[in-house]
Motif scaffolding. Structure first.
Motif, PDB file in Angstrom:
ATOM      1  N   ASP A 197      -4.046  12.981  -2.005  1.00 29.66           N
ATOM      2  CA  ASP A 197      -5.138  12.473  -1.180  1.00 29.66           C
ATOM      3  C   ASP A 197      -6.298  12.085  -2.083  1.00 29.66           C
ATOM      4  OD1 ASP A 197      -7.135  11.911   0.640  1.00 29.66           O
ATOM      5  OD2 ASP A 197      -6.686  13.634   1.913  1.00 29.66           O
ATOM      6  N   PHE A 198      -6.579  10.794  -2.161  1.00 28.24           N
ATOM      7  CA  PHE A 198      -7.665  10.296  -3.001  1.00 28.24           C
ATOM      8  C   PHE A 198      -8.988  10.249  -2.237  1.00 28.24           C
ATOM      9  CE2 PHE A 198      -3.900   8.552  -5.055  1.00 28.24           C
ATOM     10  CZ  PHE A 198      -4.171   8.748  -6.392  1.00 28.24           C
ATOM     11  N   GLY A 199      -8.947  10.515  -0.946  1.00 26.47           N
ATOM     12  CA  GLY A 199     -10.133  10.394  -0.121  1.00 26.47           C
ATOM     13  C   GLY A 199     -10.179   9.052   0.583  1.00 26.47           C
ATOM     14  N   PHE A 200      -9.868   7.997  -0.118  1.00 24.64           N
ATOM     15  CA  PHE A 200      -9.867   6.653   0.462  1.00 24.64           C
ATOM     16  C   PHE A 200      -8.462   6.212   0.870  1.00 24.64           C
ATOM     17  CE2 PHE A 200     -10.020   6.578  -4.149  1.00 24.64           C
ATOM     18  CZ  PHE A 200      -8.871   5.890  -4.475  1.00 24.64           C
ATOM     19  N   VAL A 201      -7.432   6.926   0.388  1.00 26.35           N
ATOM     20  CA  VAL A 201      -6.046   6.673   0.763  1.00 26.35           C
ATOM     21  C   VAL A 201      -5.227   7.917   0.423  1.00 26.35           C
ATOM     22  CG1 VAL A 201      -5.326   5.676  -1.454  1.00 26.35           C
ATOM     23  CG2 VAL A 201      -4.115   5.007   0.634  1.00 26.35           C
ATOM     24  N   ARG A 202      -4.152   8.104   1.198  1.00 22.47           N
ATOM     25  CA  ARG A 202      -3.211   9.197   0.924  1.00 22.47           C
ATOM     26  C   ARG A 202      -1.876   8.585   0.530  1.00 22.47           C
ATOM     27  NH1 ARG A 202      -3.376  14.344   3.728  1.00 22.47           N
ATOM     28  NH2 ARG A 202      -1.188  13.993   4.188  1.00 22.47           N
ATOM     29  N   PHE A 203      -1.347   9.018  -0.613  1.00 23.55           N
ATOM     30  CA  PHE A 203       0.014   8.681  -1.003  1.00 23.55           C
ATOM     31  C   PHE A 203       0.854   9.870  -0.588  1.00 23.55           C
ATOM     32  CE2 PHE A 203      -0.869   5.686  -4.851  1.00 23.55           C
ATOM     33  CZ  PHE A 203      -1.636   4.875  -4.044  1.00 23.55           C
ATOM     34  N   GLU A 204       1.972   9.600   0.076  1.00 20.94           N
ATOM     35  CA  GLU A 204       2.762  10.705   0.609  1.00 20.94           C
ATOM     36  C   GLU A 204       4.235  10.350   0.661  1.00 20.94           C
ATOM     37  OE1 GLU A 204       0.779  11.454   4.312  1.00 20.94           O
ATOM     38  OE2 GLU A 204       0.561   9.327   4.647  1.00 20.94           O
ATOM     39  N   ASP A 231       3.309   2.453   4.013  1.00 20.15           N
ATOM     40  CA  ASP A 231       3.805   3.718   4.547  1.00 20.15           C
ATOM     41  C   ASP A 231       5.280   3.575   4.910  1.00 20.15           C
ATOM     42  OD1 ASP A 231       4.053   2.605   7.136  1.00 20.15           O
ATOM     43  OD2 ASP A 231       2.250   3.588   7.889  1.00 20.15           O
ATOM     44  N   GLY A 232       5.879   4.662   5.375  1.00 23.15           N
ATOM     45  CA  GLY A 232       7.299   4.675   5.690  1.00 23.15           C
ATOM     46  C   GLY A 232       7.711   3.722   6.801  1.00 23.15           C
ATOM     47  N   HIS A 233       6.734   3.233   7.586  1.00 20.94           N
ATOM     48  CA  HIS A 233       7.020   2.275   8.657  1.00 20.94           C
ATOM     49  C   HIS A 233       6.752   0.832   8.223  1.00 20.94           C
ATOM     50  CE1 HIS A 233       7.527   5.618  11.402  1.00 20.94           C
ATOM     51  NE2 HIS A 233       6.371   6.099  10.983  1.00 20.94           N
ATOM     52  N   GLY A 234       6.365   0.656   6.956  1.00 24.27           N
ATOM     53  CA  GLY A 234       6.120  -0.681   6.444  1.00 24.27           C
ATOM     54  C   GLY A 234       4.691  -1.177   6.591  1.00 24.27           C
ATOM     55  N   VAL A 235       3.792  -0.325   7.083  1.00 23.88           N
ATOM     56  CA  VAL A 235       2.391  -0.725   7.261  1.00 23.88           C
ATOM     57  C   VAL A 235       1.678  -0.693   5.909  1.00 23.88           C
ATOM     58  CG1 VAL A 235       0.193  -0.169   8.387  1.00 23.88           C
ATOM     59  CG2 VAL A 235       2.361   0.117   9.633  1.00 23.88           C
ATOM     60  N   LEU A 236       1.035  -1.800   5.569  1.00 17.91           N
ATOM     61  CA  LEU A 236       0.325  -1.913   4.297  1.00 17.91           C
ATOM     62  C   LEU A 236      -0.887  -0.996   4.275  1.00 17.91           C
ATOM     63  CD1 LEU A 236      -0.030  -3.407   1.561  1.00 17.91           C
ATOM     64  CD2 LEU A 236      -1.406  -5.102   2.807  1.00 17.91           C
ATOM     65  N   LYS A 237      -0.954  -0.143   3.242  1.00 17.86           N
ATOM     66  CA  LYS A 237      -2.123   0.704   3.021  1.00 17.86           C
ATOM     67  C   LYS A 237      -3.118   0.003   2.102  1.00 17.86           C
ATOM     68  CE  LYS A 237       0.102   5.227   3.497  1.00 17.86           C
ATOM     69  NZ  LYS A 237       0.253   6.561   2.869  1.00 17.86           N
ATOM     70  N   GLY A 238      -2.602  -0.709   1.103  1.00 18.10           N
ATOM     71  CA  GLY A 238      -3.457  -1.418   0.160  1.00 18.10           C
ATOM     72  C   GLY A 238      -2.764  -1.576  -1.169  1.00 18.10           C
ATOM     73  N   TRP A 239      -3.574  -1.870  -2.202  1.00 17.10           N
ATOM     74  CA  TRP A 239      -3.059  -2.092  -3.548  1.00 17.10           C
ATOM     75  C   TRP A 239      -3.749  -1.149  -4.516  1.00 17.10           C
ATOM     76  CZ3 TRP A 239      -4.361  -5.903  -0.121  1.00 17.10           C
ATOM     77  CH2 TRP A 239      -3.330  -6.756   0.273  1.00 17.10           C
ATOM     78  N   TYR A 240      -2.939  -0.434  -5.280  1.00 22.69           N
ATOM     79  CA  TYR A 240      -3.454   0.425  -6.342  1.00 22.69           C
ATOM     80  C   TYR A 240      -3.138  -0.280  -7.656  1.00 22.69           C
ATOM     81  CZ  TYR A 240      -4.950   4.667  -8.646  1.00 22.69           C
ATOM     82  OH  TYR A 240      -5.657   5.572  -9.398  1.00 22.69           O
ATOM     83  N   LEU A 289      -8.131   0.345 -10.020  1.00 21.02           N
ATOM     84  CA  LEU A 289      -8.823  -0.360  -8.948  1.00 21.02           C
ATOM     85  C   LEU A 289      -8.041  -0.124  -7.673  1.00 21.02           C
ATOM     86  CD1 LEU A 289     -11.198  -2.564  -8.629  1.00 21.02           C
ATOM     87  CD2 LEU A 289      -9.313  -4.180  -8.394  1.00 21.02           C
ATOM     88  N   TRP A 290      -8.740   0.183  -6.589  1.00 19.57           N
ATOM     89  CA  TRP A 290      -8.108   0.304  -5.270  1.00 19.57           C
ATOM     90  C   TRP A 290      -8.644  -0.811  -4.399  1.00 19.57           C
ATOM     91  CZ3 TRP A 290      -4.281   1.773  -2.471  1.00 19.57           C
ATOM     92  CH2 TRP A 290      -4.374   1.741  -1.076  1.00 19.57           C
ATOM     93  N   VAL A 291      -7.739  -1.475  -3.673  1.00 24.39           N
ATOM     94  CA  VAL A 291      -8.114  -2.507  -2.715  1.00 24.39           C
ATOM     95  C   VAL A 291      -7.449  -2.156  -1.391  1.00 24.39           C
ATOM     96  CG1 VAL A 291      -8.084  -4.969  -2.177  1.00 24.39           C
ATOM     97  CG2 VAL A 291      -8.211  -4.219  -4.570  1.00 24.39           C
ATOM     98  N   SER A 292      -8.255  -1.946  -0.356  1.00 23.53           N
ATOM     99  CA  SER A 292      -7.709  -1.587   0.947  1.00 23.53           C
ATOM    100  C   SER A 292      -6.929  -2.758   1.542  1.00 23.53           C
ATOM    101  CB  SER A 292      -8.833  -1.167   1.904  1.00 23.53           C
ATOM    102  OG  SER A 292      -9.732  -2.242   2.102  1.00 23.53           O
ATOM    103  N   ALA A 293      -6.071  -2.468   2.514  1.00 27.30           N
ATOM    104  CA  ALA A 293      -5.212  -3.483   3.122  1.00 27.30           C
ATOM    105  C   ALA A 293      -6.011  -4.641   3.696  1.00 27.30           C
ATOM    106  CB  ALA A 293      -4.348  -2.852   4.204  1.00 27.30           C
ATOM    107  N   ASP A 294      -7.191  -4.359   4.243  1.00 25.35           N
ATOM    108  CA  ASP A 294      -8.009  -5.423   4.831  1.00 25.35           C
ATOM    109  C   ASP A 294      -8.922  -6.100   3.807  1.00 25.35           C
ATOM    110  OD1 ASP A 294      -9.981  -3.521   4.397  1.00 25.35           O
ATOM    111  OD2 ASP A 294     -10.476  -3.265   6.522  1.00 25.35           O
ATOM    112  N   GLY A 295      -8.889  -5.617   2.555  1.00 23.29           N
ATOM    113  CA  GLY A 295      -9.710  -6.198   1.501  1.00 23.29           C
ATOM    114  C   GLY A 295     -11.177  -5.829   1.566  1.00 23.29           C
ATOM    115  N   ALA A 296     -11.567  -5.057   2.563  1.00 21.11           N
ATOM    116  CA  ALA A 296     -12.984  -4.717   2.742  1.00 21.11           C
ATOM    117  C   ALA A 296     -13.462  -3.683   1.730  1.00 21.11           C
ATOM    118  CB  ALA A 296     -13.223  -4.204   4.161  1.00 21.11           C
TER     119      ALA A 296
END
Length: 170
Positions: free
Chosen positions: A55-62, A84-93, A116-123
């Motif tokens: 858990d990085f706080g901004f994303v969880r790898f699991e 994630d396991g259902h194919g939903v984009l979390k972002g780019w590490y 660098l972390w970039v969230s799935a929505d780029g925000a």
């Protein structure tokens, strides 16, 4: 005089081993499935390889997460698309690394601490571990590599904020 030509992966689906080193030691080693190799960029797919949840706080790898990882032989970074396991984009590490080397079915990459972390929505675009990079002493030992690492982080951040990382991965 040029060095030996790099190994090329024959076709997608081939198994290989990814080895991430840091400060001369193996940080993690895991199997991956080759997706593509165009001679410059090697793309592999692998499940989250560490044990348990991170858990990085901004994303969880699991467990169950799948990473599509892009490594370049001529660039100082690697971009990992995290789903994630259902194919939903979390972002780019993104790891700042020396250029990748593929030899004998082993893809080796040296981590240079910056990320660098970039969230799935780029925000959300977050520069990470700049303190670890400073503490590593790379700037004193290898100023050229340190400069290349900082330039790579700046380039990825610029791309993330302007065009989006997906354009890099086409």
């Amino acid at each position: 005089m040029s060095g030996p030509s790099p190994d090329l992966l024959a076709a997608g689906g081939q198994e290989l081993v990814v080895v991430l080193t840091k400060a001369g030691r193996v940080k993690i080693r895991y199997p991956a499935e080759a997706v593509r190799d165009d001679g410059v960029r090697v793309t592999v797919r692998a499940p989250w390889a560490a044990s348990g949840v991170r858990d990085f706080g901004f994303v969880r790898f699991e467990p169950g997460d799948v990473l599509t990882e892009h490594y370049w032989r001529d660039r100082w970074f690697a971009v990992k698309e995290v789903r994630d396991g259902h194919g939903v984009l979390k972002g780019w590490y993104c790891d700042i690394t020396r250029p990748a080397v593929l030899a004998g079915g082993v893809l080796t990459v040296e981590d240079l601490d910056l990320d660098l972390w970039v969230s799935a929505d780029g925000a959300s675009v977050l520069r990470l571990d700049e303190d670890e990079f400073e503490e590593s002493g790379l700037a004193g030992r290898d100023p050229a590599a340190a400069g290349a690492a900082v330039a790579a982080l700046d380039e990825l951040e610029r791309l993330a904020r302007t065009e989006g990382l997906a354009t890099l991965l086409v």
